[in-house]
Design a protein around this motif. Sequence first.
Motif, PDB file in Angstrom:
ATOM      1  N   LYS A 217     -19.472 -74.633 102.552  1.00  0.00           N
ATOM      2  CA  LYS A 217     -20.452 -75.737 102.610  1.00  0.00           C
ATOM      3  C   LYS A 217     -21.559 -75.406 103.600  1.00  0.00           C
ATOM      4  CE  LYS A 217     -17.446 -79.575 101.192  1.00  0.00           C
ATOM      5  NZ  LYS A 217     -16.803 -80.848 101.614  1.00  0.00           N
ATOM      6  N   THR A 218     -21.187 -74.771 104.702  1.00  0.00           N
ATOM      7  CA  THR A 218     -22.197 -74.340 105.681  1.00  0.00           C
ATOM      8  C   THR A 218     -23.118 -73.302 105.053  1.00  0.00           C
ATOM      9  OG1 THR A 218     -20.691 -74.731 107.543  1.00  0.00           O
ATOM     10  CG2 THR A 218     -22.548 -73.257 107.936  1.00  0.00           C
ATOM     11  N   GLN A 219     -22.536 -72.356 104.323  1.00  0.00           N
ATOM     12  CA  GLN A 219     -23.326 -71.328 103.643  1.00  0.00           C
ATOM     13  C   GLN A 219     -24.291 -71.961 102.648  1.00  0.00           C
ATOM     14  OE1 GLN A 219     -21.368 -68.916 100.630  1.00  0.00           O
ATOM     15  NE2 GLN A 219     -22.260 -67.045 101.508  1.00  0.00           N
ATOM     16  N   GLU A 220     -23.804 -72.949 101.892  1.00  0.00           N
ATOM     17  CA  GLU A 220     -24.636 -73.627 100.904  1.00  0.00           C
ATOM     18  C   GLU A 220     -25.769 -74.398 101.576  1.00  0.00           C
ATOM     19  OE1 GLU A 220     -24.203 -77.077  97.412  1.00  0.00           O
ATOM     20  OE2 GLU A 220     -22.442 -76.390  98.518  1.00  0.00           O
ATOM     21  N   PHE A 221     -25.439 -75.080 102.648  1.00  0.00           N
ATOM     22  CA  PHE A 221     -26.452 -75.845 103.392  1.00  0.00           C
ATOM     23  C   PHE A 221     -27.562 -74.931 103.906  1.00  0.00           C
ATOM     24  CE2 PHE A 221     -27.916 -77.100 107.652  1.00  0.00           C
ATOM     25  CZ  PHE A 221     -28.545 -78.300 107.356  1.00  0.00           C
ATOM     26  N   LEU A 222     -27.181 -73.785 104.483  1.00  0.00           N
ATOM     27  CA  LEU A 222     -28.169 -72.846 105.016  1.00  0.00           C
ATOM     28  C   LEU A 222     -29.011 -72.237 103.902  1.00  0.00           C
ATOM     29  CD1 LEU A 222     -25.993 -71.074 107.737  1.00  0.00           C
ATOM     30  CD2 LEU A 222     -27.909 -72.618 108.123  1.00  0.00           C
TER      31      LEU A 222
ATOM     32  N   TYR B 207     -32.000 -69.889 104.526  1.00  0.00           N
ATOM     33  CA  TYR B 207     -31.386 -68.995 105.509  1.00  0.00           C
ATOM     34  C   TYR B 207     -30.136 -68.363 104.905  1.00  0.00           C
ATOM     35  CZ  TYR B 207     -34.204 -72.191 108.311  1.00  0.00           C
ATOM     36  OH  TYR B 207     -35.214 -72.961 108.782  1.00  0.00           O
ATOM     37  N   ARG B 208     -29.939 -67.077 105.172  1.00  0.00           N
ATOM     38  CA  ARG B 208     -28.843 -66.335 104.539  1.00  0.00           C
ATOM     39  C   ARG B 208     -27.705 -66.075 105.516  1.00  0.00           C
ATOM     40  NH1 ARG B 208     -29.371 -60.165 102.151  1.00  0.00           N
ATOM     41  NH2 ARG B 208     -27.160 -59.868 101.625  1.00  0.00           N
ATOM     42  N   ILE B 209     -26.497 -66.311 105.024  1.00  0.00           N
ATOM     43  CA  ILE B 209     -25.307 -65.918 105.768  1.00  0.00           C
ATOM     44  C   ILE B 209     -24.259 -65.438 104.767  1.00  0.00           C
ATOM     45  CG2 ILE B 209     -24.535 -68.332 105.820  1.00  0.00           C
ATOM     46  CD1 ILE B 209     -22.987 -67.649 108.367  1.00  0.00           C
ATOM     47  N   ASP B 210     -23.796 -64.196 104.936  1.00  0.00           N
ATOM     48  CA  ASP B 210     -22.770 -63.630 104.061  1.00  0.00           C
ATOM     49  C   ASP B 210     -21.397 -63.936 104.654  1.00  0.00           C
ATOM     50  OD1 ASP B 210     -24.769 -62.642 102.504  1.00  0.00           O
ATOM     51  OD2 ASP B 210     -24.702 -60.612 103.321  1.00  0.00           O
ATOM     52  N   CYS B 211     -20.547 -64.618 103.900  1.00  0.00           N
ATOM     53  CA  CYS B 211     -19.243 -65.049 104.394  1.00  0.00           C
ATOM     54  C   CYS B 211     -18.121 -64.164 103.862  1.00  0.00           C
ATOM     55  CB  CYS B 211     -18.972 -66.505 104.015  1.00  0.00           C
ATOM     56  SG  CYS B 211     -20.216 -67.668 104.623  1.00  0.00           S
ATOM     57  N   GLU B 212     -17.298 -63.673 104.756  1.00  0.00           N
ATOM     58  CA  GLU B 212     -16.126 -62.886 104.360  1.00  0.00           C
ATOM     59  C   GLU B 212     -14.877 -63.579 104.895  1.00  0.00           C
ATOM     60  OE1 GLU B 212     -14.146 -58.481 105.094  1.00  0.00           O
ATOM     61  OE2 GLU B 212     -16.332 -58.679 105.060  1.00  0.00           O
ATOM     62  N   PHE B 213     -13.861 -63.708 104.037  1.00  0.00           N
ATOM     63  CA  PHE B 213     -12.632 -64.404 104.412  1.00  0.00           C
ATOM     64  C   PHE B 213     -11.494 -63.386 104.565  1.00  0.00           C
ATOM     65  CE2 PHE B 213     -15.292 -67.339 102.005  1.00  0.00           C
ATOM     66  CZ  PHE B 213     -15.399 -68.372 102.922  1.00  0.00           C
ATOM     67  N   MET B 214     -10.739 -63.520 105.659  1.00  0.00           N
ATOM     68  CA  MET B 214      -9.682 -62.562 105.986  1.00  0.00           C
ATOM     69  C   MET B 214      -8.335 -63.269 105.963  1.00  0.00           C
ATOM     70  SD  MET B 214     -11.532 -60.652 109.234  1.00  0.00           S
ATOM     71  CE  MET B 214     -11.363 -62.117 110.263  1.00  0.00           C
ATOM     72  N   ASP B 215      -7.423 -62.850 105.061  1.00  0.00           N
ATOM     73  CA  ASP B 215      -6.096 -63.472 105.040  1.00  0.00           C
ATOM     74  C   ASP B 215      -5.063 -62.651 105.816  1.00  0.00           C
ATOM     75  OD1 ASP B 215      -5.521 -61.321 103.429  1.00  0.00           O
ATOM     76  OD2 ASP B 215      -5.206 -62.496 101.610  1.00  0.00           O
ATOM     77  N   LEU B 216      -5.435 -61.446 106.224  1.00  0.00           N
ATOM     78  CA  LEU B 216      -4.580 -60.587 107.049  1.00  0.00           C
ATOM     79  C   LEU B 216      -3.155 -60.499 106.488  1.00  0.00           C
ATOM     80  CD1 LEU B 216      -5.745 -61.713 110.601  1.00  0.00           C
ATOM     81  CD2 LEU B 216      -6.577 -59.813 109.250  1.00  0.00           C
TER      82      LEU B 216
ATOM     83  N   GLU C 249      -9.912 -73.274 106.222  1.00  0.00           N
ATOM     84  CA  GLU C 249     -11.271 -73.720 106.548  1.00  0.00           C
ATOM     85  C   GLU C 249     -12.335 -73.097 105.646  1.00  0.00           C
ATOM     86  OE1 GLU C 249     -11.662 -74.381 111.113  1.00  0.00           O
ATOM     87  OE2 GLU C 249     -10.320 -72.668 110.869  1.00  0.00           O
ATOM     88  N   SER C 250     -11.910 -72.415 104.600  1.00  0.00           N
ATOM     89  CA  SER C 250     -12.864 -71.699 103.752  1.00  0.00           C
ATOM     90  C   SER C 250     -13.875 -72.636 103.096  1.00  0.00           C
ATOM     91  CB  SER C 250     -12.122 -70.887 102.689  1.00  0.00           C
ATOM     92  OG  SER C 250     -11.301 -71.729 101.884  1.00  0.00           O
TER      93      SER C 250
ATOM     94  N   GLY D 271     -14.449 -73.765 110.444  1.00  0.00           N
ATOM     95  CA  GLY D 271     -15.025 -74.973 109.876  1.00  0.00           C
ATOM     96  C   GLY D 271     -15.375 -75.996 110.937  1.00  0.00           C
ATOM     97  N   GLY D 272     -15.165 -75.644 112.202  1.00  0.00           N
ATOM     98  CA  GLY D 272     -15.423 -76.571 113.305  1.00  0.00           C
ATOM     99  C   GLY D 272     -16.883 -76.634 113.708  1.00  0.00           C
ATOM    100  N   MET D 273     -17.181 -77.573 114.603  1.00  0.00           N
ATOM    101  CA  MET D 273     -18.575 -77.805 114.992  1.00  0.00           C
ATOM    102  C   MET D 273     -19.143 -76.699 115.877  1.00  0.00           C
ATOM    103  SD  MET D 273     -19.110 -81.886 115.543  1.00  0.00           S
ATOM    104  CE  MET D 273     -18.017 -82.023 116.945  1.00  0.00           C
TER     105      MET D 273
END
Length: 283
Positions: A216-221, A226-235, A210-211, A165-167
């Motif tokens: 929000k970045t995905q929504e903005f793009l 512009y497309r970005i597929d986001c996958e979250f890993m909780d390990l 930071e999900s 979620g950082g810059m």
Amino acid sequence: RIVYEMFHKYKVACLNDMLGAFSFVYYDKNSNELFLVADATGTRSLHFYIQGSTIYFSTLIEPIVRATGAKKVNETWITDFLAMDNMAMAISYEETPYTEIYRVPASHYIKIMEDKVDKVCYWNPTVKNIRFKTDQEYEVKFKELFRTCVKCLLRNDNMTMLLSGGMDSTSVACFAAKEMAETGKKLTSFTSVPESDFKSKLSDYYVTDESQAVLKTQEFLAQKGYRIDCEFMDLAERNSWDDRIDELEIMEIPYKSMQNLLWIKEGMKKSFDMGVRMMLTGG
């Protein structure tokens, strides 16, 4: 093959014209000279060990250790590693945890002859001060340079990246997604998140999940097309202690980034399984 043809014809004069990540060794049988070359930023490691009239070299340390039995610990390296109360692992770029195994430094080549060894720096950038009249001109120049840096790393296929979620990584993602959309390719991101039942004991000042920022970045793009597929890993069920043997084999040297290595490695594995050849980071 391209590297060979260039160096065969121009020798060290061509090194400033070679862009990207590389390391190579070239032997000139006519002059009996051996060249060990690392790229300008040291992205590709190249290690070497000289034993009498024999030179051992490898991108990894382990093959040299196995071939030579060189296992004497570099106590200065270990002392520096333990003394630095931060994420830095080494002060000397050329030394390794082994006393007799060295690394070719960034933007250098090692020239080995019968009677001597030379270390030569082939690239030393000249820093120029830029002066503009307005803040807007600086902004335009910065964005132009940032876009160029990201574009230079992109390939003509799908790519992945480690996204927080950082810059830093968010900025890279925005430029990369835009460039890839123009060629019909997609960007997949991997983000480390806590397990579902995790409850933070830290103050609100600390961000432990930071999900939402990534979404929000995905929504903005998406609004920009512009497309970005986001996958979250909780390990889940994974920890740094259980993974220490695998991670030490990967790193080859003592390491400090124990928690980060878990999800960095997982992102690399997922990327590999997807057939992706390049993974971006916030760096």
